[in-house]
Scaffold this active site. Structure first.
Site, PDB file in Angstrom:
ATOM      1  N   CYS A  54       4.479  -8.470   4.954  1.00  0.00           N
ATOM      2  CA  CYS A  54       3.009  -8.820   4.941  1.00  0.00           C
ATOM      3  C   CYS A  54       2.685  -8.628   6.378  1.00  0.00           C
ATOM      4  O   CYS A  54       3.385  -9.609   6.994  1.00  0.00           O
ATOM      5  CB  CYS A  54       1.985  -9.610   4.081  1.00  0.00           C
ATOM      6  SG  CYS A  54       0.468 -10.363   4.578  1.00  0.00           S
TER       7      CYS A  54
ATOM      8  N   ASP B 284       7.518   2.155   5.968  1.00  0.00           N
ATOM      9  CA  ASP B 284       7.062   1.160   5.941  1.00  0.00           C
ATOM     10  C   ASP B 284       7.891  -0.024   5.830  1.00  0.00           C
ATOM     11  O   ASP B 284       7.517  -1.115   5.908  1.00  0.00           O
ATOM     12  CB  ASP B 284       5.843   1.021   4.415  1.00  0.00           C
ATOM     13  CG  ASP B 284       4.741   0.700   4.559  1.00  0.00           C
ATOM     14  OD1 ASP B 284       4.736  -0.484   5.391  1.00  0.00           O
ATOM     15  OD2 ASP B 284       3.476   0.459   3.939  1.00  0.00           O
TER      16      ASP B 284
ATOM     17  N   HIS C 232      -2.072   3.022  -1.760  1.00  0.00           N
ATOM     18  CA  HIS C 232      -0.475   2.345  -1.458  1.00  0.00           C
ATOM     19  C   HIS C 232      -0.799   0.853  -1.395  1.00  0.00           C
ATOM     20  O   HIS C 232      -2.110   0.805  -0.734  1.00  0.00           O
ATOM     21  CB  HIS C 232      -0.393   2.680   0.388  1.00  0.00           C
ATOM     22  CG  HIS C 232       0.202   2.207   0.928  1.00  0.00           C
ATOM     23  ND1 HIS C 232       1.676   2.688   0.943  1.00  0.00           N
ATOM     24  CD2 HIS C 232      -0.079   1.557   1.314  1.00  0.00           C
ATOM     25  CE1 HIS C 232       2.554   2.406   2.069  1.00  0.00           C
ATOM     26  NE2 HIS C 232       1.394   1.046   1.969  1.00  0.00           N
TER      27      HIS C 232
END
Ligand code: ZN
Length: 313
Positions: free
Chosen positions: A239, A15, A206
């Protein structure tokens, strides 16, 4: 609230790296993952077996898997978007694959080019392929606590998704707050409902800290029985909609917060902080955590009055 221990899965190598603008050399990925193992993590999301054109950063997934010093007792998890990815994951001998699914159709169309339930139909050949191998399959529900295109996701949607996962034989589900829209009361409400309808399922969280609510959401989840959480060292992983906003909850913040409450994580926090500081030096624009800024609660400082005395001597 009992003090049962929790498991933290480090997701920085997937990630975190995935959203880095700069290409991280394979050597460096291997070095970082080996240091992650050394921090005591029992589960690490090591990579994503996606097409190199889709995410160039993950193009060396197979080589990374071959070169890391893989401890026997650590579960290696990888993301798999399709049958080709499943083949690669099996060949790389990962322990577990995670299937990606969006709760809302608009997010799903954007990410998987299919509606949510169409995407789930597409999981069938992957499940078939994994049969007879040692690879376990987990599911996920992205934007579970709010979709940036559609807003709140109705609970009946979660229940329907879980029903279809159950039909596929998948009962290990990661609920992802992909764009940081969750709040603690909502986390409790959704988990309570899901656990009531699917008591045999294993739900993990998550969480993203986009709006500063990730740790509160983690505690809310813990109070509802969740013991599995994902996080990323130095908060790597931004993000996708707001370049400067926080992404994944930072591992050092999550470990520190739980340990402060007397909940064991079995992670060596000092080693995590050391690695976070190292990563911050290498990639300052991406590193962001409260512990990097403020240190641990137990890092005591010299009181101003004592400082004066020292200064006056
Ligand atoms: Zn994430």
């Amino acid at each position: 609230m009992s003090n049962r221990p929790i498991t933290i899965t480090e997701v920085c190598p997937r990630d975190g790296f995935q959203s880095m603008p700069e290409t991280i050399p394979t050597d460096e990925k291997v070095e970082i993952i080996n240091r992650i193992f050394d921090c005591g993590f029992k589960q690490v999301e090591v990579t994503s077996f996606v097409h190199p054109k889709a995410i160039p950063q993950m193009r060396d997934a197979d080589e990374v898997l071959q070169r890391i010093n893989r401890p026997k007792d650590v579960i290696l998890r990888a993301l798999v978007p399709n049958l080709r990815g499943m083949e690669r994951a099996i060949a790389a001998k990962v322990d577990k694959v995670k299937l990606m699914l969006s709760a809302s159709d608009s997010h799903s169309l954007n990410n998987a080019n299919a509606h949510t339930f169409q995407a789930m139909e597409g999981f069938k050949p992957l499940v078939e392929r994994a049969k007879g191998t040692d690879v376990k399959i987990g599911g996920s529900i992205s934007v579970a606590f709010g979709c940036p295109y559609e807003g709140e996701v109705p609970i009946k949607r979660h229940l329907e998704i879980c029903k279809r996962y159950e039909q596929l034989g998948i009962t290990d589900i990661s609920l992802a707050d992909t764009t940081g829209m969750a709040n603690p009361f909502q986390v409790k409400r959704i988990l309570r409902e899901l656990r009531e309808h699917y008591p045999s399922f294993h739900f993990s969280l998550h969480l993203h800290n986009t709006r500063g609510m990730a740790f509160a959401n983690a505690v809310a989840g813990f109070e509802e029985g969740v013991t599995d959480f994902d996080s990323s060292i130095a908060g790597f992983g931004g993000c996708p909609y707001a370049p400067d906003a926080s992404g994944n909850i930072a591992t050092e913040d999550l470990v520190h917060g739980f340990e402060e409450m007397g909940i064991a994580t079995a992670i060596d926090l000092d080693k995590v902080i050391e690695l976070a500081k190292d990563l911050q030096e290498r990639y300052p624009a991406q590193a962001d955590s409260f512990i990097l800024k403020a240190g641990k609660c137990s890092d005591l400082h010299i009181a101003p009055s004592a400082q004066q005395k020292i200064g006056g001597q």
